[in-house]
Design an enzyme around this catalytic site. Structure first.
Site, PDB file in Angstrom:
ATOM      1  N   ASP A  82       0.849  -1.191   0.000  1.00 41.63           N
ATOM      2  CA  ASP A  82       0.000   0.000   0.000  1.00 41.63           C
ATOM      3  C   ASP A  82       0.881   1.236   0.000  1.00 41.63           C
ATOM      4  OD1 ASP A  82       0.815  -0.137   2.671  1.00 41.63           O
ATOM      5  OD2 ASP A  82      -1.120   0.460   3.474  1.00 41.63           O
ATOM      6  N   TYR A  84       2.922   4.776   0.767  1.00 39.88           N
ATOM      7  CA  TYR A  84       3.557   5.364   1.950  1.00 39.88           C
ATOM      8  C   TYR A  84       2.535   6.213   2.692  1.00 39.88           C
ATOM      9  CZ  TYR A  84       7.979   4.089  -0.332  1.00 39.88           C
ATOM     10  OH  TYR A  84       9.012   3.409  -0.929  1.00 39.88           O
ATOM     11  N   PHE A  95       6.589   1.870  -4.309  1.00 37.93           N
ATOM     12  CA  PHE A  95       7.963   2.119  -3.860  1.00 37.93           C
ATOM     13  C   PHE A  95       8.467   3.524  -4.174  1.00 37.93           C
ATOM     14  CE2 PHE A  95       7.912  -2.554  -4.163  1.00 37.93           C
ATOM     15  CZ  PHE A  95       8.345  -2.882  -2.887  1.00 37.93           C
ATOM     16  N   HIS A 208      11.327  -9.149   0.539  1.00 44.32           N
ATOM     17  CA  HIS A 208      11.018  -7.723   0.425  1.00 44.32           C
ATOM     18  C   HIS A 208      12.296  -6.914   0.658  1.00 44.32           C
ATOM     19  CE1 HIS A 208       9.136  -3.839   1.358  1.00 44.32           C
ATOM     20  NE2 HIS A 208       8.083  -4.304   0.716  1.00 44.32           N
TER      21      HIS A 208
END
Length: 238
Positions: A82, A84, A95, A208
């Protein structure tokens, strides 16, 4: 004071009306079908209620990834979770952060792996800084699976309906005849594996890029070598 207020307003969601969220023409039928569905209508009702309650919701354009990367242009898909949740960070691309915003740790590790893998230095700060808009324009679909979030509340809009739309987007890309590379970093992204036709597309998986998992076995992100894959390198380093 007034300028600061205007900036605060401009970096958050202003409307719960999809007509205010443009997308590329190739995505429009899919997006329209979603917002006409029960899940889509319930999501819009939820967003309207939260806006009426005074919530600060990011980003200002939830569908920006579908605006900057038309379906026919997709060459690489990078899945995030989701947006920031800090003010001024989210710019509607997984990202990516707005120019001039310090890179979050996961994005720093992405640039670190690119430098290790390809010998390409991180982009200059503040322009473009951590903004991945150029990637989006070259065929990298930077797709979060949930497309809005409230300030300071990670995953606050998860399971409210966005995942129905983004699952449809992933399926749509998987049905393309053009070969695509899916980069699945972390368990959440990898949970979408069943939506992808692995007989026709490349799927690369690793942990991740978060500092909590980037070096952890069995698939550490640092050292994964995903960016030197021909199709990825050709769009990242165009």
């Amino acid at each position: 004071m007034q300028q600061s207020l205007l900036k605060a307003v401009s970096d958050q969601l202003q409307s719960a009306h999809p007509t205010d969220w443009p997308v590329a023409a190739g995505w429009q039928p899919l997006v329209d079908a979603f917002f006409q569905s029960n899940e889509g209508r319930e999501l819009l009702q939820f967003l309207e209620q939260r806006l009426q309650a005074g919530a600060s919701i990011f980003p200002p354009q939830p569908l920006r990834a579908l605006l900057l990367t038309p379906p026919e242009a997709v060459r690489v898909v990078i899945l995030g979770q989701d947006p920031y949740h800090g003010r001024g960070q989210a710019e509607g691309l997984a990202f990516s952060v707005a120019p001039g915003v310090p890179c979050p740790p996961s994005l720093r590790n992405i640039f670190k792996e690119i430098q290790r893998d390809l010998g390409v230095a991180p982009p200059p700060f503040p322009q473009p800084g951590g903004s991945l808009v150029d990637w989006a324009g070259r065929g990298v679909l930077l797709l979060n699976t949930c497309l809005t979030v409230e300030q300071g509340l990670p995953a606050s809009h998860a399971k409210r309906g966005w995942e129905v739309l983004t699952d449809s987007v992933i399926r749509h890309v998987s049905l393309q005849s053009q070969q695509v590379v899916f980069l699945l970093w972390g368990a959440h992204a990898q949970s979408k594996l069943a939506l992808m036709d692995r007989t026709r597309h490349h799927v690369l998986m690793a942990n991740h890029p978060s500092p909590l998992s980037a070096l952890r076995p069995p698939l550490p992100f640092i050292g994964c070598g995903h960016f030197s894959h021909f199709c990825v390198r050709s769009v990242i380093c165009n």
